[in-house]
Design an enzyme around this catalytic site. Structure first.
Site, mmCIF file in Angstrom:
data_model
loop_
_atom_site.group_PDB
_atom_site.id
_atom_site.type_symbol
_atom_site.label_atom_id
_atom_site.label_comp_id
_atom_site.label_asym_id
_atom_site.label_seq_id
_atom_site.Cartn_x
_atom_site.Cartn_y
_atom_site.Cartn_z
ATOM 1 N N ARG A 156 0.828 -1.205 0.000
ATOM 2 C CA ARG A 156 0.000 0.000 0.000
ATOM 3 C C ARG A 156 0.857 1.248 0.000
ATOM 4 N NH1 ARG A 156 -4.143 -0.569 4.302
ATOM 5 N NH2 ARG A 156 -5.087 -1.691 2.593
ATOM 6 N N TYR A 157 1.887 1.249 0.820
ATOM 7 C CA TYR A 157 2.755 2.415 0.917
ATOM 8 C C TYR A 157 3.915 2.235 -0.057
ATOM 9 C CZ TYR A 157 0.135 2.892 5.255
ATOM 10 O OH TYR A 157 -0.866 3.006 6.180
ATOM 11 N N ARG A 160 7.325 0.088 1.399
ATOM 12 C CA ARG A 160 7.262 -1.018 2.358
ATOM 13 C C ARG A 160 6.068 -1.915 2.062
ATOM 14 N NH1 ARG A 160 6.037 3.920 4.030
ATOM 15 N NH2 ARG A 160 4.317 4.330 5.452
ATOM 16 N N CYS A 169 -1.364 -18.521 15.237
ATOM 17 C CA CYS A 169 -0.913 -17.738 16.385
ATOM 18 C C CYS A 169 -1.055 -18.624 17.611
ATOM 19 C CB CYS A 169 -1.799 -16.505 16.596
ATOM 20 S SG CYS A 169 -1.856 -15.415 15.188
ATOM 21 N N CYS A 173 -6.506 -13.936 19.560
ATOM 22 C CA CYS A 173 -7.015 -12.778 20.301
ATOM 23 C C CYS A 173 -8.428 -12.486 19.808
ATOM 24 C CB CYS A 173 -6.123 -11.563 20.073
ATOM 25 S SG CYS A 173 -4.372 -11.957 20.213
ATOM 26 N N CYS A 176 -8.937 -9.751 17.143
ATOM 27 C CA CYS A 176 -8.026 -9.785 15.988
ATOM 28 C C CYS A 176 -8.626 -9.111 14.748
ATOM 29 C CB CYS A 176 -7.680 -11.236 15.652
ATOM 30 S SG CYS A 176 -6.537 -11.355 14.257
ATOM 31 N N ARG A 178 -7.537 -9.661 11.784
ATOM 32 C CA ARG A 178 -7.474 -10.604 10.644
ATOM 33 C C ARG A 178 -8.228 -11.884 10.936
ATOM 34 N NH1 ARG A 178 -1.472 -9.237 9.961
ATOM 35 N NH2 ARG A 178 -1.700 -7.139 9.099
ATOM 36 N N ASP A 337 -10.346 -1.430 15.387
ATOM 37 C CA ASP A 337 -10.846 -1.240 14.017
ATOM 38 C C ASP A 337 -12.247 -1.817 13.821
ATOM 39 O OD1 ASP A 337 -10.628 -3.951 13.435
ATOM 40 O OD2 ASP A 337 -8.513 -3.747 12.934
ATOM 41 N N ASP A 374 -6.488 3.463 12.184
ATOM 42 C CA ASP A 374 -6.150 2.815 10.920
ATOM 43 C C ASP A 374 -7.432 2.873 10.090
ATOM 44 O OD1 ASP A 374 -4.610 1.506 9.067
ATOM 45 O OD2 ASP A 374 -3.865 -0.001 10.480
ATOM 46 N N LYS A 381 -2.797 4.524 8.460
ATOM 47 C CA LYS A 381 -2.775 5.013 9.847
ATOM 48 C C LYS A 381 -2.816 6.540 9.867
ATOM 49 C CE LYS A 381 0.129 1.168 11.185
ATOM 50 N NZ LYS A 381 0.404 0.803 9.775
#
Ligand code: SF4
Length: 412
Positions: A156-157, A160, A169, A173, A176, A178, A337, A374, A381
């Site tokens: 996206r940027y 990076r 994981c 969590c 999460c 994702r 989010d 975000d 962000k």
């Protein structure tokens, strides 16, 4: 194009633990023999409790493979660790199709067995709030899939990329971002996908920074991670890696001497982790951070603002002070989010601003992270902060300081 080898390159023929004398052995002994932190620092980090695992031998408890194998993934296991509420019991059954449960014994033992409002419990045990899908909820809140030139890379940027290397994981969590793919065995990152990601990065000279994420990349074996890092390090335009991992928090036993020895060969490496509450700052987490820091990794924390967990300025201040003692720099506070089924965790944006206002000037600048939203749909962000400008006219500015005092500044 592929000038890249298809099997693991021989980056360094040394074994993970060199047995003989010589410079390699000297390197390793320095990892093990780094001076211990002062007792008054260590005393603030009590060892985590053992709960129902109190009779497990020390060697097994400290074995990250054992911790992974013994994860709490079913209701009957969970009921042995905590006294479940009706809400939690129903949610553990009904939320499974949407997002599995998985909690390492280490992290599960941190839960208060009697308190459903325990911040560790809220982050790892399903609640019925997850079954409520708010109108604003989004499957892919940050539009990460949209900006994927090849599967497994979000670009996206300009300079990076985000590189997904696994969807596993140690702890899933409940907040999460994702959830759409993490914990789903059918979405596991295929080796061919990782190869395609490596080839994409090699073919794009503008990429100088690779965020290695997932899931949690420390779910991979040392050998697999060594392979990925080695391939990236062999790309001339790649300058830095950032490892996004919550293992320091949920499975600190993962940070072994072998792992840090391997990481040292691929510097510069930055580690972004995800502590959300001071209760997560145990002796075990401290030791994991110490090993990474002693091995030369710069560690930053990305806290997510969660209702009932850390939406209190005093808790954030206590967390950030503990993180600094662990040589972890508080880096971001994220507004929770718009991922599906996490609306019960969201706080008003003002809560984040209030926390920054409480920290700025009242404690070391090192303990003041950036509060960011975000933005949905791939906006990235966006920093949000209290307003310290009272007025501005021509060359005359009036600012207020952290204590409310007003000060004029004339631009020369
Ligand atoms: S460690 Fe990160 S990716 Fe894994 S479940 Fe937690 S928030 Fe999601």
């Amino acid at each position: 194009m592929s000038t890249l080898p298809s099997s693991r390159p021989s980056l360094d023929p040394r074994p993970m633990h060199p047995a003989g004398d010589g410079p390699e052995a000297g390197d390793l002994s320095r990892v093990a023999a780094d001076p211990r932190p002062a007792a008054q620092v260590l005393s603030r980090f009590p060892p985590g409790p053992r709960s129902i695992w109190r009779d497990v031998p020390e060697a097994l408890w400290n074995d990250w493979h054992w911790q992974q194998r013994e994860r709490v993934t079913r209701l009957d296991q969970l009921e042995k660790v905590i006294r479940l509420t009706d809400d939690e019991r129903r949610a553990a059954i009904e939320s499974d199709a949407e997002f599995h449960m998985g909690i390492t014994p280490y992290y599960a033992a941190l839960m208060d067995p009697e308190d459903p409002a325990c911040p560790i419990r809220l982050q790892s045990v399903p609640t019925m709030g997850e079954l409520t899908i708010a109108p604003a909820d989004l499957e892919d809140p940050l539009a990460e899939e949209r900006d994927m030139p090849v599967r497994g890379i979000t670009h996206r940027y300009p300079d990076r990329v985000l590189f997904y290397t696994t969807h596993n994981c140690p702890v899933y969590c409940r907040h999460c971002t994702r959830k759409r793919k993490v914990s789903d065995p059918t979405s596991a990152t295929a080796k061919s996908q990782v190869e395609a990601g490596l080839e994409y990065i090699a073919a794009h000279p503008e990429i100088r920074d690779v965020v290695i994420s997932g899931g949690d990349p420390l779910s991979l074996s040392d050998e697999r991670l060594d392979y990925i890092l080695g391939r990236l390090r062999a790309i001339p335009h790649v300058e830095i890696f950032r490892l996004g991992t919550r293992n320091i928090v949920t499975l600190p036993q993962r940070v072994t001497d072998d792992l840090v020895y391997m990481l040292r060969r691929h510097h510069p490496i930055y580690v972004n982790t995800h502590f959300n509450h001071p209760r997560e700052c145990t002796a075990e987490a401290f030791e994991a951070a110490r090993r990474l820091a002693d091995a030369g990794c710069a560690i930053g924390n990305q806290m997510v603002l969660l209702r009932g967990v850390n939406d209190d300025p005093a808790i954030v201040k206590e967390l950030n002070h503990k993180l600094l003692l662990m040589r972890i720099r508080p880096y971001y506070i994220y507004q929770c989010d718009l991922a599906r089924g996490i609306s019960h965790f969201r706080t008003p944006v003002e809560t984040g601003i209030r926390i920054i206002e409480y920290l700025r000037g009242h404690t070391s600048g090192l303990a003041v992270p950036h509060f960011v939203v975000d933005a949905p749909h791939g906006g990235g962000k966006i920093p949000v902060s209290p307003d310290y400008v009272v007025s501005h006219e021509g060359k005359r500015w009036v600012f207020r300081n952290f204590a409310g005092g007003e000060y004029e500044y004339f631009e020369p």
